[in-house]
Design an enzyme around this catalytic site. Structure first.
Site, PDB file in Angstrom:
ATOM      1  N   GLU A 181      -5.777  -0.239 -15.196  1.00 30.98           N
ATOM      2  CA  GLU A 181      -6.541  -0.778 -14.057  1.00 30.98           C
ATOM      3  C   GLU A 181      -7.675   0.174 -13.665  1.00 30.98           C
ATOM      4  O   GLU A 181      -8.687  -0.264 -13.124  1.00 30.98           O
ATOM      5  CB  GLU A 181      -5.633  -1.024 -12.850  1.00 30.98           C
ATOM      6  CG  GLU A 181      -4.493  -1.983 -13.104  1.00 30.98           C
ATOM      7  CD  GLU A 181      -4.855  -3.448 -12.925  1.00 30.98           C
ATOM      8  OE1 GLU A 181      -5.940  -3.745 -12.403  1.00 30.98           O
ATOM      9  OE2 GLU A 181      -4.030  -4.289 -13.332  1.00 30.98           O
ATOM     10  N   HIS A 211       0.827  -1.208   0.000  1.00 31.85           N
ATOM     11  CA  HIS A 211       0.000   0.000   0.000  1.00 31.85           C
ATOM     12  C   HIS A 211       0.864   1.262   0.000  1.00 31.85           C
ATOM     13  O   HIS A 211       0.539   2.243   0.673  1.00 31.85           O
ATOM     14  CB  HIS A 211      -0.973   0.010   1.198  1.00 31.85           C
ATOM     15  CG  HIS A 211      -2.157  -0.894   0.967  1.00 31.85           C
ATOM     16  ND1 HIS A 211      -3.302  -0.465   0.327  1.00 31.85           N
ATOM     17  CD2 HIS A 211      -2.350  -2.197   1.259  1.00 31.85           C
ATOM     18  CE1 HIS A 211      -4.163  -1.478   0.262  1.00 31.85           C
ATOM     19  NE2 HIS A 211      -3.602  -2.546   0.806  1.00 31.85           N
ATOM     20  N   SER A 264      -5.036 -10.720 -11.992  1.00 28.35           N
ATOM     21  CA  SER A 264      -5.740  -9.857 -12.957  1.00 28.35           C
ATOM     22  C   SER A 264      -4.764  -8.915 -13.658  1.00 28.35           C
ATOM     23  O   SER A 264      -4.889  -8.660 -14.856  1.00 28.35           O
ATOM     24  CB  SER A 264      -6.880  -9.095 -12.290  1.00 28.35           C
ATOM     25  OG  SER A 264      -6.419  -8.444 -11.148  1.00 28.35           O
ATOM     26  N   GLY A 267      -4.339 -11.800  -4.129  1.00 26.32           N
ATOM     27  CA  GLY A 267      -3.273 -10.830  -3.865  1.00 26.32           C
ATOM     28  C   GLY A 267      -1.989 -11.195  -4.596  1.00 26.32           C
ATOM     29  O   GLY A 267      -0.924 -10.709  -4.259  1.00 26.32           O
ATOM     30  N   LEU A 268      -2.100 -12.051  -5.614  1.00 28.59           N
ATOM     31  CA  LEU A 268      -0.916 -12.427  -6.396  1.00 28.59           C
ATOM     32  C   LEU A 268      -0.986 -11.803  -7.788  1.00 28.59           C
ATOM     33  O   LEU A 268      -0.287 -12.212  -8.695  1.00 28.59           O
ATOM     34  CB  LEU A 268      -0.799 -13.949  -6.491  1.00 28.59           C
ATOM     35  CG  LEU A 268      -0.721 -14.658  -5.144  1.00 28.59           C
ATOM     36  CD1 LEU A 268      -0.643 -16.164  -5.316  1.00 28.59           C
ATOM     37  CD2 LEU A 268       0.478 -14.161  -4.337  1.00 28.59           C
ATOM     38  N   SER A 269      -1.866 -10.852  -7.923  1.00 29.26           N
ATOM     39  CA  SER A 269      -2.059 -10.054  -9.129  1.00 29.26           C
ATOM     40  C   SER A 269      -2.313 -10.877 -10.388  1.00 29.26           C
ATOM     41  O   SER A 269      -1.746 -10.611 -11.436  1.00 29.26           O
ATOM     42  CB  SER A 269      -0.944  -9.042  -9.333  1.00 29.26           C
ATOM     43  OG  SER A 269       0.265  -9.558  -9.525  1.00 29.26           O
ATOM     44  N   ASP A 278       2.507  -4.138  -9.770  1.00 25.36           N
ATOM     45  CA  ASP A 278       2.195  -5.452 -10.330  1.00 25.36           C
ATOM     46  C   ASP A 278       2.666  -5.561 -11.778  1.00 25.36           C
ATOM     47  O   ASP A 278       3.210  -6.578 -12.191  1.00 25.36           O
ATOM     48  CB  ASP A 278       0.684  -5.705 -10.278  1.00 25.36           C
ATOM     49  CG  ASP A 278       0.156  -5.609  -8.862  1.00 25.36           C
ATOM     50  OD1 ASP A 278       0.969  -5.484  -7.940  1.00 25.36           O
ATOM     51  OD2 ASP A 278      -1.070  -5.649  -8.684  1.00 25.36           O
ATOM     52  N   ASP A 315       2.946   1.759  -3.225  1.00 24.63           N
ATOM     53  CA  ASP A 315       3.343   2.026  -4.622  1.00 24.63           C
ATOM     54  C   ASP A 315       2.524   3.169  -5.204  1.00 24.63           C
ATOM     55  O   ASP A 315       3.034   4.005  -5.946  1.00 24.63           O
ATOM     56  CB  ASP A 315       3.254   0.762  -5.492  1.00 24.63           C
ATOM     57  CG  ASP A 315       1.857   0.165  -5.611  1.00 24.63           C
ATOM     58  OD1 ASP A 315       1.002   0.421  -4.726  1.00 24.63           O
ATOM     59  OD2 ASP A 315       1.596  -0.557  -6.598  1.00 24.63           O
TER      60      ASP A 315
HETATM   61  P1  NG1 Z   1      -3.178  -6.781  -5.516  1.00 25.80           P
HETATM   62  O1  NG1 Z   1      -4.524  -6.575  -4.987  1.00 25.80           O
HETATM   63  O2  NG1 Z   1      -2.382  -7.716  -4.723  1.00 25.80           O
HETATM   64  O3  NG1 Z   1      -3.127  -7.109  -6.970  1.00 25.80           O
HETATM   65  C1  NG1 Z   1      -2.924  -4.118  -5.177  1.00 25.80           C
HETATM   66  C2  NG1 Z   1      -2.423  -3.130  -6.230  1.00 25.80           C
HETATM   67  C3  NG1 Z   1      -0.926  -2.860  -6.093  1.00 25.80           C
HETATM   68  C4  NG1 Z   1      -0.593  -2.447  -4.664  1.00 25.80           C
HETATM   69  C5  NG1 Z   1      -1.172  -3.507  -3.689  1.00 25.80           C
HETATM   70  C6  NG1 Z   1      -0.987  -3.135  -2.245  1.00 25.80           C
HETATM   71  C7  NG1 Z   1      -3.528  -3.096  -8.394  1.00 25.80           C
HETATM   72  C8  NG1 Z   1      -3.603  -3.719  -9.739  1.00 25.80           C
HETATM   73  N1  NG1 Z   1      -2.670  -3.666  -7.556  1.00 25.80           N
HETATM   74  O4  NG1 Z   1      -2.360  -5.381  -5.412  1.00 25.80           O
HETATM   75  O5  NG1 Z   1      -0.550  -1.852  -7.011  1.00 25.80           O
HETATM   76  O6  NG1 Z   1      -1.088  -1.174  -4.374  1.00 25.80           O
HETATM   77  O7  NG1 Z   1      -2.569  -3.693  -3.874  1.00 25.80           O
HETATM   78  O8  NG1 Z   1       0.363  -2.964  -1.958  1.00 25.80           O
HETATM   79  O9  NG1 Z   1      -4.204  -2.138  -8.117  1.00 25.80           O
END
Ligand code: NG1
Length: 403
Positions: free
Chosen positions: A164, A39, A132, A128-130, A175, A41
């Site tokens: 996004e 939280h 998407s 939370g492994l991105s 990500d 970036d």
């Molecule tokens: P997740 O939800 O893990 O893909 C999101 C944000 C990151 C970063 C993290 C928190 C998107 C695509 N990804 O990741 O940029 O802010 O939360 O550190 O919004």
């Protein structure tokens, strides 16, 4: 590890064999696990993820017209025309990521030839492994290749985080940068303004496990609002303190000075705790890189634990399940553990020495997963070995006819 099916077979099965219009090509974009720097970036602060050896893989053929047809294993077929004014479709529909990719490409390179595409993934969704973002990266690269464009990393980073927003998340660029530019065997120190990715070699006897809490963090619902609220609280706090950026706030100040500032000048509790999370996490990232460089596993582990506490107590993005999972990891002999990604469910990253990995894994199964019927070790307890990013994989994949 699950065997990722070859998307070329799915492509031929769904849309017919290759015709004269175009040869089939492959793109592969990995998911990432963020080691530390959560939280922050989207406030322009450096983060330290690794790319996993789990990915979204796309097989595609360029079309002669503007139509985009895609099948995703398990999610069905989508079919739309690529126009300059594409709008999102129904909230939560995976087609939005295809549309986001088309919009991102359209904005910078113009609307081009469409594709027939097949998509497979071995990344758990909403964890939370991105997964998407990996889909967005992979599909954007597919559309660009179909139109013979060879974008640079910097050009891609101009359009992908913005992509996004199309889906509704006001996230940062971590990500996409990790998915594109990681190097095998290394964590990536990703800096913003100016954008830079520095590979930090991971000591060979360090290991990371990604442990799923078995609760999901769907980005399309209230989680998205909570995520955006974290960003707003942090930004408002910064403005109230009169700083232009978090980088400016941190430069030349100790954590104690920053804490004093927040305590005196921020009355709103959410703004105060958001500010404190952001500045302390930024300093932890710096300390974590230094610990990795001097192979100091104990120090690195403590920083992960402190990061989790800050996400739980200040930003309130943890959950009871994630807290229990982190505690179970520590009780099983891990040196550090924390929620990874946006939180609200999803995964924890667990850090230990490589020889201790089997014991930590066993401990987690006994302490956390024993009662949970839906637990599938191959999907929910993953040894995250640092792999290459999409730009590297794409060269390797298309160089080998049998990959
Ligand atoms: P997740 O939800 O893990 O893909 C999101 C944000 C990151 C970063 C993290 C928190 C998107 C695509 N990804 O990741 O940029 O802010 O939360 O550190 O919004």
């Amino acid at each position: 590890m699950p065997i990722l099916p070859d998307p070329r077979a799915l492509l031929a099965e769904t849309f017919g064999p290759s015709g004269p219009a175009g040869e089939c090509e492959l793109v592969c974009a990995p998911g990432r696990v963020n080691l530390i720097g959560e939280h922050i970036d989207y406030h322009g602060l450096a983060v330290l993820p690794i790319a996993m050896r789990r990915s979204v893989r796309v097989a595609f053929r360029a079309r002669a017209d503007h139509r985009i047809r895609a099948i995703s294993a398990g999610y069905g077929v989508r079919d739309f025309t690529w126009t300059a004014d594409l709008a999102p479709t129904a909230a939560g529909d995976w087609e939005n990521y295809l549309r986001a990719a088309a919009c991102a490409v359209g904005r910078k390179w113009g609307t081009g030839r469409g594709v027939d595409a097949a998509i497979v993934s071995d990344l758990p969704p909403a964890a939370g492994l991105s997964s998407s973002s990996a889909l967005l990266v992979a599909f954007t690269l597919s559309l660009l290749r179909a139109n013979a464009a060879a974008p640079t990393f910097e050009e891609l980073m101009e359009v992908l985080p913005e992509g996004e927003h199309f889906v509704g998340t006001r996230g940062g660029g971590m990500d996409h940068a990790a998915s594109l530019a990681s190097q095998a065997g290394c964590a990536s120190l990703i800096e913003f303004d100016p954008l830079a990715v520095r590979p930090v070699p991971i000591p060979p006897d360090w290991a990371f496990l990604v442990a799923h809490s078995l609760t999901v963090a769907e980005k399309s619902g209230t989680v998205r609002q909570q995520y955006n609220a974290c960003r707003t609280a942090g930004t408002t706090a910064l403005q109230r303190l009169g700083f232009r950026s978090y980088r400016q706030a941190i430069e030349g100040r100790t954590l104690a000075q920053l804490e004093e500032l927040a305590t005196h000048d921020l009355d709103d509790a959410a703004e105060r705790t958001s500010f404190l999370h952001v500045v302390s996490e930024a300093l932890r990232v710096r300390a974590a890189v230094a610990a990795m460089e001097r192979h100091d596993a104990a120090a690195f582990g403590s920083l992960l634990v402190a990061s989790h506490a800050s996400l739980r107590d200040r930003l309130h993005v943890s959950s009871a399940a994630l807290d229990r999972l982190v505690a179970a990891a520590m009780d099983s002999g891990a040196l550090g553990a924390r929620l990874t990604g946006a939180g609200f469910g999803g995964c924890a990253v667990v850090f230990c020495r490589l020889p201790d990995l089997p014991a930590v894994r066993r401990g987690l199964i006994q302490r956390y997963y024993a009662e949970l019927a839906q637990f599938d070790e191959r999907m929910h307890l993953i040894h995250a070995e640092p792999g290459p990013g999409a730009l590297q994989s794409m060269k390797d994949l298309n160089a080998s006819p049998h990959s």
